[in-house]
Enzyme design. Structure first.
Site, PDB file in Angstrom:
ATOM      1  N   HIS A  14      26.476 -47.565  43.092  1.00 32.20           N
ATOM      2  CA  HIS A  14      26.402 -49.263  42.997  1.00 32.20           C
ATOM      3  C   HIS A  14      27.178 -49.572  41.564  1.00 32.20           C
ATOM      4  CE1 HIS A  14      23.744 -49.208  46.504  1.00 32.20           C
ATOM      5  NE2 HIS A  14      22.777 -48.349  45.689  1.00 32.20           N
TER       6      HIS A  14
HETATM    7  O1  RIB Z   1      20.396 -51.891  45.458  1.00 29.49           O
HETATM    8  C1  RIB Z   1      21.150 -51.215  44.630  1.00 29.49           C
HETATM    9  C2  RIB Z   1      20.739 -51.754  43.083  1.00 29.49           C
HETATM   10  O2  RIB Z   1      19.328 -51.750  42.821  1.00 29.49           O
HETATM   11  C3  RIB Z   1      21.297 -50.918  41.932  1.00 29.49           C
HETATM   12  O3  RIB Z   1      21.645 -51.620  40.773  1.00 29.49           O
HETATM   13  C4  RIB Z   1      20.361 -49.985  41.631  1.00 29.49           C
HETATM   14  O4  RIB Z   1      20.413 -49.438  40.452  1.00 29.49           O
HETATM   15  C5  RIB Z   1      19.032 -50.704  41.809  1.00 29.49           C
HETATM   16  O5  RIB Z   1      18.939 -51.385  40.606  1.00 29.49           O
END
Ligand code: RIB
Ligand code: CA
Length: 313
Positions: A243
């Site tokens: 992500h």
């Molecule tokens: O949903 C994914 C996000 O939530 C990413 O930033 C992960 O590190 C968590 O913070």
């Protein structure tokens, strides 16, 4: 072109860690002014420690790491140890960092930095709940017009939620903060699950990190070996979604990404859909567009960039 001045606001988190490494490996494009930790994946005491661990693994103990807010603006904290492990960085062998935590509160660092730097020259890169950013805007509204852009990881629309059926984790943890940031008037680019779920840590991609044969390469591969198991089990995907590095990669090579400027609203009251990001993808309302909502990326190009830049550390 001169390097872009950024502040990374983060809740490490294995994917946050890779985003920080990408930024540190890209000095031509990224001038990292500092890191502000926020409570999210794990409590603040761990996110600020993990941010320092990553800087030391990268051989960059001089990076300023500040602790920010330890709870959302108006709700109790929700964490994600089920994804990231109890430490937030499960996978590699961890250690107590020797670099100090900066004394200044992360919110004050954001405010003072935006007041000190030329207006419109600093990009904020939130990788966790938006608590620190919203708290800074509440405490010092004068800084809002000084922000160049906010490029954040958060939200979901066609991909639906990951922490509830409707909501993505970062937005769900502090929906009030997200709604305030999205309506502050700052240019916002969002990296939602719609795009990050296409950035999967396949075995070949993880082995490319391990084959770097460096401390950073091994540490990254060991983090991702652990991190991917949750999504592989849940989605049956060929790896975990990386992500947060999408935010930093966008600053370095925006052409790897594509999206649409749309209106995005955050649900802040419904118990059923709390934290849902409602994207008006087809313009069926008269609500003004307030975000560039990224939906696609060149995944091979993304991982090639990551591997090349991590090889420098
Ligand atoms: O949903 C994914 C996000 O939530 C990413 O930033 C992960 O590190 C968590 O913070
Ligand atoms: Ca994160």
């Amino acid at each position: 072109m001169s390097a872009r001045k950024i502040i990374i606001d983060t809740d490490p988190g294995q994917d946050d860690a890779v985003a920080i490494l990408l930024a540190l490996g890209s000095p031509e494009e990224i001038d990292l002014l500092g890191i502000t930790a926020v409570a999210g994946n794990v409590p603040l005491a761990l996110t600020q420690k993990n941010a320092r661990i990553i800087c030391e693994v990268a051989g960059r103990p001089e990076v300023k790491v500040h602790a920010g807010c330890d709870a959302p603006l108006e709700r109790p904290l929700v964490t994600a140890e089920h994804v990231h492990g109890g430490s937030g960085l499960d996978g590699p062998e961890l250690f107590d960092p020797s670099m100090p935590l900066a004394e200044q509160h992360g919110v004050d660092f954001i405010i003072d930095t935006l007041r000190a730097e030329p207006s419109g020259s600093v990009t904020l890169c939130p990788l966790g709940p938006l608590t620190n950013i919203a708290a800074a805007f509440r405490r010092a509204p004068d800084i809002i017009d000084r922000v160049q852009e906010i490029v954040l990881m958060g939200g979901a629309y066609f991909e639906v939620g990951n922490i509830t059926p409707a909501a993505e984790f970062n937005i769900y943890v502090d929906p009030e903060a997200a709604q305030e940031v999205l309506h502050a008037g700052v240019p916002v680019t969002m990296m939602p699950l719609d795009v990050t779920h296409k950035a999967l840590t396949t075995r070949a991609r993880v082995e490319a990190f391990r084959n770097l044969g460096s401390r950073v390469g091994n540490f990254t591969a060991e983090m991702l070996d652990f991190f991917e198991r949750f999504d592989v089990e849940k989605y049956g995907s060929e790896g975990g979604p990386l992500h947060d590095p999408c935010v930093i990669a966008y600053l370095i090579r925006p052409e790897l990404f594509s999206g649409r400027r749309v209106n995005v609203e955050v649900e802040v009251s419904s118990p059923l859909t709390l934290g849902m990001t409602v994207a008006d993808w087809w313009g069926v309302t008269d609500r003004p567009a307030n975000a560039l909502f990224i939906g696609d990326l060149d995944a091979d190009g993304f991982f090639a960039l990551l591997t090349e830049r991590l090889a420098r550390l």
